[in-house]
Design a protein around this motif. Structure first.
Motif, PDB file in Angstrom:
ATOM      1  N   TRP A  10      63.117  33.265  70.640  1.00 22.47           N
ATOM      2  CA  TRP A  10      62.552  34.356  71.460  1.00 22.47           C
ATOM      3  C   TRP A  10      61.842  35.407  70.613  1.00 22.47           C
ATOM      4  O   TRP A  10      61.114  36.235  71.150  1.00 22.47           O
ATOM      5  CB  TRP A  10      63.668  35.040  72.258  1.00 22.47           C
ATOM      6  N   LYS A  11      62.102  35.402  69.315  1.00 18.52           N
ATOM      7  CA  LYS A  11      61.594  36.468  68.436  1.00 18.52           C
ATOM      8  C   LYS A  11      62.016  37.833  69.015  1.00 18.52           C
ATOM      9  O   LYS A  11      63.078  37.916  69.636  1.00 18.52           O
ATOM     10  CB  LYS A  11      60.082  36.342  68.253  1.00 18.52           C
ATOM     11  N   MET A  12      61.211  38.896  68.829  1.00 15.92           N
ATOM     12  CA  MET A  12      61.649  40.217  69.311  1.00 15.92           C
ATOM     13  C   MET A  12      61.088  40.468  70.710  1.00 15.92           C
ATOM     14  O   MET A  12      60.240  41.335  70.918  1.00 15.92           O
ATOM     15  CB  MET A  12      61.216  41.314  68.328  1.00 15.92           C
ATOM     16  N   GLY A  93      65.535  31.835  57.329  1.00 13.54           N
ATOM     17  CA  GLY A  93      64.315  31.602  56.556  1.00 13.54           C
ATOM     18  C   GLY A  93      63.075  31.342  57.384  1.00 13.54           C
ATOM     19  O   GLY A  93      62.155  30.640  56.926  1.00 13.54           O
ATOM     20  N   HIS A  94      63.012  31.904  58.585  1.00 12.59           N
ATOM     21  CA  HIS A  94      61.769  31.779  59.351  1.00 12.59           C
ATOM     22  C   HIS A  94      60.618  32.363  58.526  1.00 12.59           C
ATOM     23  O   HIS A  94      60.813  33.320  57.768  1.00 12.59           O
ATOM     24  CB  HIS A  94      61.915  32.533  60.683  1.00 12.59           C
ATOM     25  N   SER A  95      59.429  31.819  58.689  1.00 13.83           N
ATOM     26  CA  SER A  95      58.308  32.272  57.840  1.00 13.83           C
ATOM     27  C   SER A  95      58.012  33.754  58.043  1.00 13.83           C
ATOM     28  O   SER A  95      57.532  34.422  57.124  1.00 13.83           O
ATOM     29  CB  SER A  95      57.062  31.435  58.107  1.00 13.83           C
ATOM     30  N   ILE A 170      51.872  28.617  63.645  1.00 14.37           N
ATOM     31  CA  ILE A 170      52.806  29.487  64.373  1.00 14.37           C
ATOM     32  C   ILE A 170      52.052  30.572  65.135  1.00 14.37           C
ATOM     33  O   ILE A 170      51.334  31.379  64.536  1.00 14.37           O
ATOM     34  CB  ILE A 170      53.821  30.131  63.405  1.00 14.37           C
ATOM     35  N   GLY A 171      52.215  30.548  66.443  1.00 10.90           N
ATOM     36  CA  GLY A 171      51.620  31.580  67.289  1.00 10.90           C
ATOM     37  C   GLY A 171      50.102  31.541  67.333  1.00 10.90           C
ATOM     38  O   GLY A 171      49.467  32.475  67.821  1.00 10.90           O
ATOM     39  N   THR A 172      49.502  30.474  66.840  1.00  5.99           N
ATOM     40  CA  THR A 172      48.039  30.410  66.748  1.00  5.99           C
ATOM     41  C   THR A 172      47.420  29.506  67.803  1.00  5.99           C
ATOM     42  O   THR A 172      46.211  29.515  67.991  1.00  5.99           O
ATOM     43  CB  THR A 172      47.614  29.841  65.380  1.00  5.99           C
TER      44      THR A 172
HETATM   45  P1  PGA Z   1      55.236  29.472  68.328  1.00  6.26           P
HETATM   46  O1  PGA Z   1      56.372  29.960  67.290  1.00  6.26           O
HETATM   47  O2  PGA Z   1      55.818  28.355  69.132  1.00  6.26           O
HETATM   48  O3  PGA Z   1      54.929  30.689  69.147  1.00  6.26           O
HETATM   49  O4  PGA Z   1      54.072  29.021  67.501  1.00  6.26           O
HETATM   50  C1  PGA Z   1      57.235  29.056  66.670  1.00  6.26           C
HETATM   51  C2  PGA Z   1      58.178  29.786  65.745  1.00  6.26           C
HETATM   52  O5  PGA Z   1      57.742  30.760  65.101  1.00  6.26           O
HETATM   53  O6  PGA Z   1      59.373  29.445  65.627  1.00  6.26           O
END
Ligand code: PGA
Length: 251
Positions: A10-12, A93-95, A170-172
């Motif tokens: 979910w992140k923040m 260790g998430h990027s 990621i998120g792109t």
């Molecule tokens: P995303 O993120 O699916 O929004 O690209 C994945 C993650 O950061 O774990």
């Protein structure tokens, strides 16, 4: 046979009110015959996840923890605290933590050990930047990131989930192709097999980076892709449930 796992990062994001709908829909939508499913929520929402998901087949967990067990570490949260709220998994260790909070691979290994001490399963993330991929050093980068964790004493007895998350995906909205993912996953599996022998075949390696309902099935049908770590798409119940179903079909 590795059971596929789809974990929502979910992140923040979230609020008590919006979580109620999302957790309720995930609980309702995931059935026992599906792939394993987990939601990894901000720490303040663990109590809510526990109360809304207890008794269901959906697991929950956190996105970070301290490498220490207790003490004068203002602002930190220990593995034991997460475990008290029923957490099963914790991302390590998430990027975003490596880049924005200067977490080194050594710290990542210490956090994985802290997770094990507290009875949690760490989901250890690795992955290369775009320039590293373009200069052909993806495997070298991933190996260096994994090295510290793989050198951990007693590793073979612990449960570990790895997540390959190319940073450029990621998120792109730019996903790795299933073949690109499989190539790195197979590399990681071989690396683990050299360290741990046959136990390497039991560990799950998730793919993360713009996983969506539309690309999940192709990714999850690769032999070494054992599910996904899903960011943005885990915040929409319908999309997330479709990804869980894609993993169940590919299982
Ligand atoms: P995303 O993120 O699916 O929004 O690209 C994945 C993650 O950061 O774990």
């Amino acid at each position: 046979m590795r059971r596929k796992l789809v974990a929502g990062n979910w992140k923040m994001h979230g609020s008590r009110r919006s979580n109620e709908d999302l957790l309720g829909a995930v609980r309702e939508g995931v059935r026992s015959q599906h792939a394993e499913c987990a939601v990894l929520v901000p720490a303040p929402f663990l109590a809510q996840a526990e109360s809304l998901l207890s008794g269901s087949v959906v697991a929950w967990g956190a996105q970070n923890l301290s490498e220490h067990d207790a003490g004068a570490f203002t602002g930190e949260v220990s593995a034991a605290m997460l475990a008290e709220f029923g957490a099963r998994y914790v991302i390590v260790g998430h990027s975003e933590r490596r880049a924005l909070f200067a977490e080194s691979s050594k710290t990542v290994a210490l956090k994985a050990q802290a997770a094990w001490r507290g009875g949690l399963v760490p989901v250890v993330c690795v992955g290369e930047q775009l320039d590293e991929r373009e200069s052909g050093i993806t495997e070298r980068v991933v190996e260096a990131q994994l090295e510290a964790v793989l050198a951990t004493a007693g590793l073979g007895e612990q449960e570990l989930v790895l997540a390959y998350e190319p940073v450029w995906a990621i998120g792109t909205g730019r996903t790795a192709t299933p073949e690109q993912a499989q190539e790195v996953h197979a590399f990681i599996r071989a690396l683990m097999a050299r360290r741990l022998g046959s136990r390497a075949a039991e560990w799950r390696i998730l793919y993360g980076g713009s996983v969506k309902a539309g690309n999940a099935r192709a990714l999850f049908s690769m032999p070494d892709v054992d599910g996904g770590l899903v960011g943005g798409a885990s915040l929409q119940a319908g999309e997330f449930l479709e990804i869980v179903r894609a993993a169940s079909v590919a299982a």
